[in-house]
Design a protein around this motif. Structure first.
Motif, PDB file in Angstrom:
ATOM      1  N   LYS A 290      27.254  -9.284  -4.286  1.00 49.63           N
ATOM      2  CA  LYS A 290      25.989  -9.959  -4.567  1.00 49.63           C
ATOM      3  C   LYS A 290      25.416 -10.581  -3.298  1.00 49.63           C
ATOM      4  O   LYS A 290      26.149 -10.968  -2.394  1.00 49.63           O
TER       5      LYS A 290
ATOM      6  N   ARG B 146      16.603 -19.601  -4.002  1.00 47.48           N
ATOM      7  CA  ARG B 146      16.670 -18.951  -5.311  1.00 47.48           C
ATOM      8  C   ARG B 146      17.736 -19.643  -6.154  1.00 47.48           C
ATOM      9  O   ARG B 146      18.633 -20.285  -5.624  1.00 47.48           O
TER      10      ARG B 146
ATOM     11  N   ARG C 265      20.677 -19.024  -9.217  1.00 43.15           N
ATOM     12  CA  ARG C 265      21.509 -17.956  -9.772  1.00 43.15           C
ATOM     13  C   ARG C 265      21.003 -17.530 -11.144  1.00 43.15           C
ATOM     14  O   ARG C 265      21.076 -16.360 -11.505  1.00 43.15           O
TER      15      ARG C 265
ATOM     16  N   GLU D  27      18.013 -15.159 -10.708  1.00 43.98           N
ATOM     17  CA  GLU D  27      18.474 -13.858 -10.217  1.00 43.98           C
ATOM     18  C   GLU D  27      19.197 -13.081 -11.311  1.00 43.98           C
ATOM     19  O   GLU D  27      19.057 -11.867 -11.420  1.00 43.98           O
TER      20      GLU D  27
ATOM     21  N   LYS E 205      16.563 -11.651 -13.599  1.00 47.05           N
ATOM     22  CA  LYS E 205      15.937 -10.480 -12.975  1.00 47.05           C
ATOM     23  C   LYS E 205      16.851  -9.255 -13.087  1.00 47.05           C
ATOM     24  O   LYS E 205      16.390  -8.143 -13.348  1.00 47.05           O
TER      25      LYS E 205
END
Length: 93
Positions: A6, A70, A72, A75, A78
């Motif tokens: 990641k 950002r 977590r 993300e 998304k």
């Protein structure tokens, strides 16, 4: 790139040493071809993981950005959306 590795840069809260180690382990597994090394290769494998983690931590500490951090959760949402678009549920005929 290995799908299990990641992105670790520019997150709030910042990346943890455990996350860096996990990504490093995945990277070494990918390039070595070993999910778990034999006893003969274990020392070299673990040393490689530690080296990659060290270099990765140094890289992440030196990077700069003007972009907002950002989260977590955003993300992950998304990623779920991308997966839903990529692998839509099959509709039974």
């Amino acid at each position: 790139m290995c799908r299990n590795i990641k992105t670790l840069f520019n997150f709030a809260p910042p990346v943890t040493p455990e996350e860096i180690h996990a990504a490093s382990l995945q990277f070494v597994r990918k390039i070595s071809g070993f999910a778990k090394p034999s006893k003969a290769n274990e020392a070299a494998f673990n040393a490689a993981v530690d080296d990659v983690a060290s270099v990765s931590a140094r890289l992440l500490a030196s990077l700069e950005t003007n972009a907002p951090a950002r989260t977590r959760e955003e993300e992950a949402a998304k990623a779920r959306l991308r997966n839903a678009q990529r692998f839509p549920e099959k509709v039974a005929p």
